[in-house]
Write a protein that holds these residues in place. Sequence first.
Motif, mmCIF file in Angstrom:
data_model
loop_
_atom_site.group_PDB
_atom_site.id
_atom_site.type_symbol
_atom_site.label_atom_id
_atom_site.label_comp_id
_atom_site.label_asym_id
_atom_site.label_seq_id
_atom_site.Cartn_x
_atom_site.Cartn_y
_atom_site.Cartn_z
ATOM 1 N N PRO A 248 0.850 -1.243 -0.030
ATOM 2 C CA PRO A 248 -0.107 0.001 -0.025
ATOM 3 C C PRO A 248 0.890 1.342 0.014
ATOM 4 O O PRO A 248 1.991 1.346 0.556
ATOM 5 N N SER A 249 0.519 2.242 -0.683
ATOM 6 C CA SER A 249 1.035 3.544 -0.827
ATOM 7 C C SER A 249 0.527 4.220 0.470
ATOM 8 O O SER A 249 -0.323 3.469 1.162
ATOM 9 N N GLY A 250 1.153 5.441 0.569
ATOM 10 C CA GLY A 250 0.538 6.432 1.586
ATOM 11 C C GLY A 250 -0.737 6.629 1.815
ATOM 12 O O GLY A 250 -1.066 7.148 2.745
ATOM 13 N N LEU A 251 -1.394 6.407 0.425
ATOM 14 C CA LEU A 251 -2.713 6.688 0.486
ATOM 15 C C LEU A 251 -3.810 5.806 1.458
ATOM 16 O O LEU A 251 -4.861 6.043 1.644
ATOM 17 N N ILE A 252 -2.759 4.729 1.947
ATOM 18 C CA ILE A 252 -3.636 3.947 3.166
ATOM 19 C C ILE A 252 -4.139 4.855 4.153
ATOM 20 O O ILE A 252 -5.030 4.441 4.918
ATOM 21 N N TRP A 253 -3.172 5.740 4.464
ATOM 22 C CA TRP A 253 -3.863 6.633 5.647
ATOM 23 C C TRP A 253 -5.103 7.201 5.492
ATOM 24 O O TRP A 253 -5.699 7.901 6.475
ATOM 25 N N LEU A 254 -5.714 7.236 4.202
ATOM 26 C CA LEU A 254 -7.153 7.750 4.021
ATOM 27 C C LEU A 254 -8.124 6.827 4.890
ATOM 28 O O LEU A 254 -8.978 7.227 5.490
ATOM 29 N N ALA A 255 -7.879 5.651 5.101
ATOM 30 C CA ALA A 255 -8.441 4.508 5.580
ATOM 31 C C ALA A 255 -8.275 4.859 7.119
ATOM 32 O O ALA A 255 -9.401 4.642 7.823
ATOM 33 N N VAL A 256 -7.306 5.159 7.531
ATOM 34 C CA VAL A 256 -7.049 5.508 8.997
ATOM 35 C C VAL A 256 -7.809 6.929 9.300
ATOM 36 O O VAL A 256 -8.804 6.736 10.350
ATOM 37 N N ALA A 257 -7.804 7.854 8.370
ATOM 38 C CA ALA A 257 -9.015 9.020 8.663
ATOM 39 C C ALA A 257 -10.227 8.696 8.583
ATOM 40 O O ALA A 257 -10.861 9.157 9.269
ATOM 41 N N GLY A 258 -10.477 7.897 7.857
ATOM 42 C CA GLY A 258 -12.227 7.309 7.741
ATOM 43 C C GLY A 258 -12.177 6.570 9.061
ATOM 44 O O GLY A 258 -13.437 6.885 9.555
ATOM 45 N N GLY A 259 -11.439 5.833 9.530
ATOM 46 C CA GLY A 259 -11.622 4.991 10.939
ATOM 47 C C GLY A 259 -11.691 6.430 11.951
ATOM 48 O O GLY A 259 -12.411 6.071 13.137
ATOM 49 N N ALA A 260 -10.945 7.058 11.965
ATOM 50 C CA ALA A 260 -10.842 8.323 12.866
ATOM 51 C C ALA A 260 -12.256 8.991 12.913
ATOM 52 O O ALA A 260 -13.047 9.429 14.006
ATOM 53 N N CYS A 261 -12.737 9.058 11.792
ATOM 54 C CA CYS A 261 -13.889 10.163 11.579
ATOM 55 C C CYS A 261 -15.170 8.998 12.282
ATOM 56 O O CYS A 261 -16.084 9.643 12.756
ATOM 57 N N LEU A 262 -15.070 7.776 11.861
ATOM 58 C CA LEU A 262 -15.870 6.657 12.403
ATOM 59 C C LEU A 262 -16.118 6.799 13.868
ATOM 60 O O LEU A 262 -17.135 7.028 14.730
ATOM 61 N N ALA A 263 -14.808 6.737 14.457
ATOM 62 C CA ALA A 263 -14.526 6.754 15.911
ATOM 63 C C ALA A 263 -15.223 7.976 16.384
ATOM 64 O O ALA A 263 -15.916 7.754 17.682
ATOM 65 N N VAL A 264 -14.874 9.096 15.922
ATOM 66 C CA VAL A 264 -15.206 10.244 16.761
ATOM 67 C C VAL A 264 -16.684 10.644 16.554
ATOM 68 O O VAL A 264 -17.549 11.042 17.495
ATOM 69 N N GLY A 265 -17.175 10.434 15.313
ATOM 70 C CA GLY A 265 -18.633 10.620 15.247
ATOM 71 C C GLY A 265 -19.564 9.889 15.886
ATOM 72 O O GLY A 265 -20.525 10.027 16.362
ATOM 73 N N THR A 266 -19.260 8.336 15.998
ATOM 74 C CA THR A 266 -19.986 7.397 16.791
ATOM 75 C C THR A 266 -19.727 7.748 18.284
ATOM 76 O O THR A 266 -20.928 7.735 19.008
ATOM 77 N N LEU A 267 -18.782 7.985 18.728
ATOM 78 C CA LEU A 267 -18.480 8.209 20.289
ATOM 79 C C LEU A 267 -19.250 9.617 20.498
ATOM 80 O O LEU A 267 -20.152 9.576 21.559
ATOM 81 N N THR A 268 -19.179 10.564 19.773
ATOM 82 C CA THR A 268 -19.974 11.878 19.916
ATOM 83 C C THR A 268 -21.442 11.732 19.866
ATOM 84 O O THR A 268 -22.209 12.224 20.665
ATOM 85 N N LEU A 269 -21.823 10.860 18.998
ATOM 86 C CA LEU A 269 -23.361 10.667 18.864
ATOM 87 C C LEU A 269 -23.802 9.766 20.084
ATOM 88 O O LEU A 269 -24.915 10.067 20.834
ATOM 89 N N GLY A 270 -23.099 8.862 20.503
ATOM 90 C CA GLY A 270 -23.296 8.030 21.562
ATOM 91 C C GLY A 270 -23.493 8.721 22.923
ATOM 92 O O GLY A 270 -24.569 8.696 23.735
ATOM 93 N N ILE A 271 -22.723 9.681 23.246
ATOM 94 C CA ILE A 271 -22.631 10.513 24.306
ATOM 95 C C ILE A 271 -23.924 11.474 24.077
ATOM 96 O O ILE A 271 -24.510 11.619 25.174
ATOM 97 N N GLY A 272 -24.192 11.935 23.157
ATOM 98 C CA GLY A 272 -25.360 12.987 22.921
ATOM 99 C C GLY A 272 -26.485 12.121 22.952
ATOM 100 O O GLY A 272 -27.624 12.523 23.549
ATOM 101 N N LEU A 273 -26.616 10.726 22.863
ATOM 102 C CA LEU A 273 -27.977 10.148 23.213
ATOM 103 C C LEU A 273 -28.010 9.530 24.623
ATOM 104 O O LEU A 273 -28.967 9.224 25.231
ATOM 105 N N VAL A 274 -26.700 9.366 25.527
ATOM 106 C CA VAL A 274 -26.816 8.960 26.606
ATOM 107 C C VAL A 274 -26.981 10.143 27.656
ATOM 108 O O VAL A 274 -27.824 9.687 28.753
ATOM 109 N N VAL A 275 -26.444 11.187 27.378
ATOM 110 C CA VAL A 275 -26.693 12.412 28.141
ATOM 111 C C VAL A 275 -28.154 12.727 28.376
ATOM 112 O O VAL A 275 -28.705 12.860 27.350
#
Length: 130
Positions: A103-130
């Motif tokens: 894989p070239s350096g563009l594999i970091w896009l997958a990492v960025a997507g994973g970070a977006c997924l993690a932050v988005g779901t964590l934020t949404l989860g917190i917003g639903l629990v509070v």
Amino acid sequence: MSTAGVLLITVPTVAFGGVSLLRFLMRNVPGYLDNPVRRGLWRAGHAHAGVLVLFALVAMLYVDQAALPEGVKALVRTLMVAAPILMPLGFFLSVARPRDTRPSGLIWLAVAGGACLAVGTLTLGIGLVV
């Protein structure tokens, strides 16, 4: 245009990608079947695209119910849409050439997507629990 509408529009592109991968298998396209790294990453890209689009669609149902400021809700929507775009792009583009065996350096896009997924779901989860 609603975020869910954009996600629904991407579903045919995921289906087209699946047909393309099937065609590569059936026709023994050089650079796919004989390249295990490319084949594995492209299969991962297709699988992640399909699952993450569906996951994001389900998450959209909960964003308006979350106890979050409107700006944060907009951010969550953006992050949830970014994940099924960035992650598969990283898998596909990192081995775009048939001869790529690493894989070239563009594999970091997958990492960025994973970070977006993690932050988005964590934020949404917190917003639903509070």
